[in-house]
Design a protein around this motif. Structure first.
Motif, mmCIF file in Angstrom:
data_model
loop_
_atom_site.group_PDB
_atom_site.id
_atom_site.type_symbol
_atom_site.label_atom_id
_atom_site.label_comp_id
_atom_site.label_asym_id
_atom_site.label_seq_id
_atom_site.Cartn_x
_atom_site.Cartn_y
_atom_site.Cartn_z
ATOM 1 N N TYR A 45 0.864 -1.190 0.000
ATOM 2 C CA TYR A 45 0.000 0.000 0.000
ATOM 3 C C TYR A 45 0.892 1.228 0.000
ATOM 4 O O TYR A 45 1.936 1.248 0.662
ATOM 5 C CB TYR A 45 -0.884 0.037 1.252
ATOM 6 N N TYR A 46 0.452 2.261 -0.710
ATOM 7 C CA TYR A 46 1.254 3.488 -0.721
ATOM 8 C C TYR A 46 0.365 4.698 -0.933
ATOM 9 O O TYR A 46 -0.539 4.680 -1.760
ATOM 10 C CB TYR A 46 2.319 3.435 -1.832
ATOM 11 N N GLU A 47 0.673 5.748 -0.192
ATOM 12 C CA GLU A 47 -0.028 7.028 -0.311
ATOM 13 C C GLU A 47 0.879 7.988 -1.083
ATOM 14 O O GLU A 47 1.876 8.457 -0.528
ATOM 15 C CB GLU A 47 -0.308 7.625 1.071
ATOM 16 N N PRO A 48 0.587 8.266 -2.361
ATOM 17 C CA PRO A 48 1.437 9.201 -3.106
ATOM 18 C C PRO A 48 1.419 10.589 -2.459
ATOM 19 O O PRO A 48 0.387 11.032 -1.944
ATOM 20 C CB PRO A 48 0.806 9.259 -4.491
ATOM 21 N N LYS A 49 2.543 11.241 -2.508
ATOM 22 C CA LYS A 49 2.647 12.594 -1.958
ATOM 23 C C LYS A 49 2.384 13.625 -3.059
ATOM 24 O O LYS A 49 2.376 13.306 -4.243
ATOM 25 C CB LYS A 49 4.044 12.782 -1.364
ATOM 26 N N LYS A 50 2.199 14.843 -2.650
ATOM 27 C CA LYS A 50 1.927 15.932 -3.587
ATOM 28 C C LYS A 50 3.008 16.032 -4.661
ATOM 29 O O LYS A 50 2.723 16.265 -5.835
ATOM 30 C CB LYS A 50 1.801 17.243 -2.798
ATOM 31 N N GLU A 51 4.261 15.807 -4.270
ATOM 32 C CA GLU A 51 5.371 15.933 -5.225
ATOM 33 C C GLU A 51 5.443 14.777 -6.230
ATOM 34 O O GLU A 51 6.258 14.794 -7.148
ATOM 35 C CB GLU A 51 6.715 16.086 -4.507
ATOM 36 N N HIS A 52 4.594 13.782 -6.090
ATOM 37 C CA HIS A 52 4.550 12.659 -7.038
ATOM 38 C C HIS A 52 3.564 12.914 -8.174
ATOM 39 O O HIS A 52 3.112 11.993 -8.842
ATOM 40 C CB HIS A 52 4.186 11.360 -6.311
ATOM 41 N N MET A 53 3.268 14.168 -8.424
ATOM 42 C CA MET A 53 2.300 14.560 -9.437
ATOM 43 C C MET A 53 2.921 14.567 -10.832
ATOM 44 O O MET A 53 4.056 14.998 -11.018
ATOM 45 C CB MET A 53 1.785 15.972 -9.116
ATOM 46 N N ALA A 54 2.143 14.069 -11.802
ATOM 47 C CA ALA A 54 2.517 14.190 -13.222
ATOM 48 C C ALA A 54 1.907 15.477 -13.756
ATOM 49 O O ALA A 54 2.602 16.368 -14.218
ATOM 50 C CB ALA A 54 2.009 12.999 -14.016
ATOM 51 N N VAL A 55 0.605 15.547 -13.681
ATOM 52 C CA VAL A 55 -0.181 16.747 -13.976
ATOM 53 C C VAL A 55 -1.175 16.861 -12.834
ATOM 54 O O VAL A 55 -1.435 15.868 -12.142
ATOM 55 C CB VAL A 55 -0.903 16.662 -15.353
ATOM 56 N N PRO A 56 -1.731 18.036 -12.599
ATOM 57 C CA PRO A 56 -2.629 18.173 -11.449
ATOM 58 C C PRO A 56 -3.693 17.074 -11.395
ATOM 59 O O PRO A 56 -4.392 16.800 -12.367
ATOM 60 C CB PRO A 56 -3.257 19.552 -11.658
ATOM 61 N N PHE A 58 -3.060 13.788 -10.914
ATOM 62 C CA PHE A 58 -2.645 12.445 -11.323
ATOM 63 C C PHE A 58 -1.202 12.161 -10.922
ATOM 64 O O PHE A 58 -0.351 13.047 -10.928
ATOM 65 C CB PHE A 58 -2.823 12.268 -12.834
ATOM 66 N N VAL A 59 -0.945 10.877 -10.628
ATOM 67 C CA VAL A 59 0.365 10.426 -10.158
ATOM 68 C C VAL A 59 1.324 10.239 -11.338
ATOM 69 O O VAL A 59 0.949 9.742 -12.401
ATOM 70 C CB VAL A 59 0.216 9.091 -9.385
ATOM 71 N N TYR A 60 2.562 10.606 -11.123
ATOM 72 C CA TYR A 60 3.663 10.465 -12.061
ATOM 73 C C TYR A 60 3.917 8.987 -12.362
ATOM 74 O O TYR A 60 4.018 8.159 -11.455
ATOM 75 C CB TYR A 60 4.892 11.126 -11.440
ATOM 76 N N ALA A 65 5.973 2.968 -11.742
ATOM 77 C CA ALA A 65 6.957 1.967 -12.150
ATOM 78 C C ALA A 65 7.845 1.566 -10.973
ATOM 79 O O ALA A 65 8.141 0.381 -10.777
ATOM 80 C CB ALA A 65 7.802 2.485 -13.305
ATOM 81 N N SER A 66 8.254 2.533 -10.169
ATOM 82 C CA SER A 66 9.079 2.254 -9.002
ATOM 83 C C SER A 66 8.332 1.375 -8.002
ATOM 84 O O SER A 66 8.903 0.423 -7.447
ATOM 85 C CB SER A 66 9.502 3.569 -8.345
ATOM 86 N N LEU A 67 7.065 1.665 -7.777
ATOM 87 C CA LEU A 67 6.256 0.874 -6.858
ATOM 88 C C LEU A 67 6.120 -0.564 -7.363
ATOM 89 O O LEU A 67 6.300 -1.521 -6.612
ATOM 90 C CB LEU A 67 4.883 1.524 -6.673
ATOM 91 N N ILE A 68 5.836 -0.734 -8.642
ATOM 92 C CA ILE A 68 5.719 -2.082 -9.211
ATOM 93 C C ILE A 68 7.057 -2.806 -9.132
ATOM 94 O O ILE A 68 7.115 -3.996 -8.793
ATOM 95 C CB ILE A 68 5.171 -2.013 -10.655
ATOM 96 N N ASP A 69 8.146 -2.106 -9.407
ATOM 97 C CA ASP A 69 9.487 -2.690 -9.341
ATOM 98 C C ASP A 69 9.790 -3.208 -7.932
ATOM 99 O O ASP A 69 10.115 -4.390 -7.738
ATOM 100 C CB ASP A 69 10.502 -1.636 -9.779
ATOM 101 N N CYS A 70 9.691 -2.347 -6.943
ATOM 102 C CA CYS A 70 10.019 -2.743 -5.572
ATOM 103 C C CYS A 70 9.029 -3.765 -5.011
ATOM 104 O O CYS A 70 9.419 -4.657 -4.255
ATOM 105 C CB CYS A 70 10.087 -1.520 -4.670
ATOM 106 N N PRO A 111 -5.161 8.471 -10.176
ATOM 107 C CA PRO A 111 -5.488 9.695 -9.440
ATOM 108 C C PRO A 111 -4.673 9.847 -8.163
ATOM 109 O O PRO A 111 -4.292 8.866 -7.533
ATOM 110 C CB PRO A 111 -6.969 9.514 -9.103
ATOM 111 N N GLN A 112 -4.393 11.098 -7.815
ATOM 112 C CA GLN A 112 -3.736 11.388 -6.536
ATOM 113 C C GLN A 112 -4.787 11.361 -5.443
ATOM 114 O O GLN A 112 -5.976 11.210 -5.700
ATOM 115 C CB GLN A 112 -3.047 12.747 -6.587
ATOM 116 N N ASN A 113 -4.310 11.512 -4.206
ATOM 117 C CA ASN A 113 -5.177 11.546 -3.028
ATOM 118 C C ASN A 113 -5.971 10.260 -2.853
ATOM 119 O O ASN A 113 -7.092 10.276 -2.348
ATOM 120 C CB ASN A 113 -6.118 12.764 -3.065
ATOM 121 N N THR A 114 -5.380 9.140 -3.301
ATOM 122 C CA THR A 114 -5.989 7.822 -3.167
ATOM 123 C C THR A 114 -4.881 6.834 -2.819
ATOM 124 O O THR A 114 -3.787 6.912 -3.379
ATOM 125 C CB THR A 114 -6.643 7.380 -4.504
#
Length: 161
Positions: A45-56, A58-60, A65-70, A111-114
Motif C-alpha cells: 500500500y502506498y499514499e502518493p505525496k503531492k510531489e509525485h504529481m505528473a499533472v494536477p 494524477f500520479v507520475y 513503475a518504481s512501486l511495481i518494481d520494488c 489519481p492522486q489523493n488515493t
C-alpha cells in the motif's frame, strides 16, 4: 481506513541491503514501500505525496513503475523465504532480489489523493529467477499492470570495485 502491512519483508533485509530509494527502510529520502502477504498473494500500500504529481490530480508514471518494481522484488523475496520455511518476522534474513526486466502497462490515469495498492502473484522460473505479475489499483480502479523478472541478488553486489 488506512491499509498497512504489519511486518513487511523489507523490515528483515540486512542493513547493507536496505538503502533502495523505493523500498529501503534506511534511505531517509526514499519511498519506504513495504510488501507483505495477503493470503497467497503479495500486497503493498502506498499514499502518493503531492510531489509525485505528473499533472494536477494524477500520479507520475515513474512513481508507479518504481512501486511495481520494488513490490516485485519484495514479492519474490517473500515467496522464496516462505519456500525456505520462513515468514517475515521470524528472525531469519530473507533472500534479496534485483530486477532483471521491468514491463509496465499504464491502463488508466492514476489519481492522486488515493491509496495505491499493488497486488502481486509470483511464479518461480528457475531457482534464482522469478517472475512477478502485479496489478496496481487506485481504490477499485485498475491503473497499471507490471510483468517483472527478478533474480537473486549476486554476491558481487557487496563487493566494492
Amino acid at each position: 481506513m488506512k491499509e498497512t502491512i504489519v511486518h513487511a519483508i523489507q523490515d528483515d533485509y540486512a542493513d547493507e541491503f536496505s538503502w533502495c530509494y523505493g523500498c529501503g527502510r534506511l534511505n531517509e529520502h526514499g519511498h519506504h514501500f513495504r510488501t507483505g502477504w495477503d493470503g497467497n498473494r503479495t500486497v503493498t500500500y502506498y499514499e502518493p505525496k503531492k510531489e509525485h504529481m505528473a499533472v494536477p490530480g494524477f500520479v507520475y508514471g515513474g512513481l508507479i513503475a518504481s512501486l511495481i518494481d520494488c513490490h516485485s522484488t519484495g514479492s519474490a523475496s517473500l515467496a522464496l523465504h516462505r519456500k525456505n520455511g520462513h515468514e517475515p518476522g521470524d528472525r531469519t534474513e530473507p533472500p534479496r532480489f534485483v530486477t532483471a526486466s521491468l514491463k509496465v502497462d499504464y491502463v488508466k490515469p492514476t489519481p492522486q489523493n488515493t491509496t495505491l495498492t499493488a497486488i502481486g502473484s509470483v511464479t518461480e522460473i528457475h531457482p534464482k529467477k522469478w517472475r512477478v505479475y502485479t496489478e496496481l489499483y487506485a481504490g477499485q480502479t485498475l491503473c497499471a499492470k507490471g510483468d517483472v523478472t527478478v533474480v537473486v541478488m549476486p554476491d558481487t553486489f557487496l563487493k566494492k570495485p
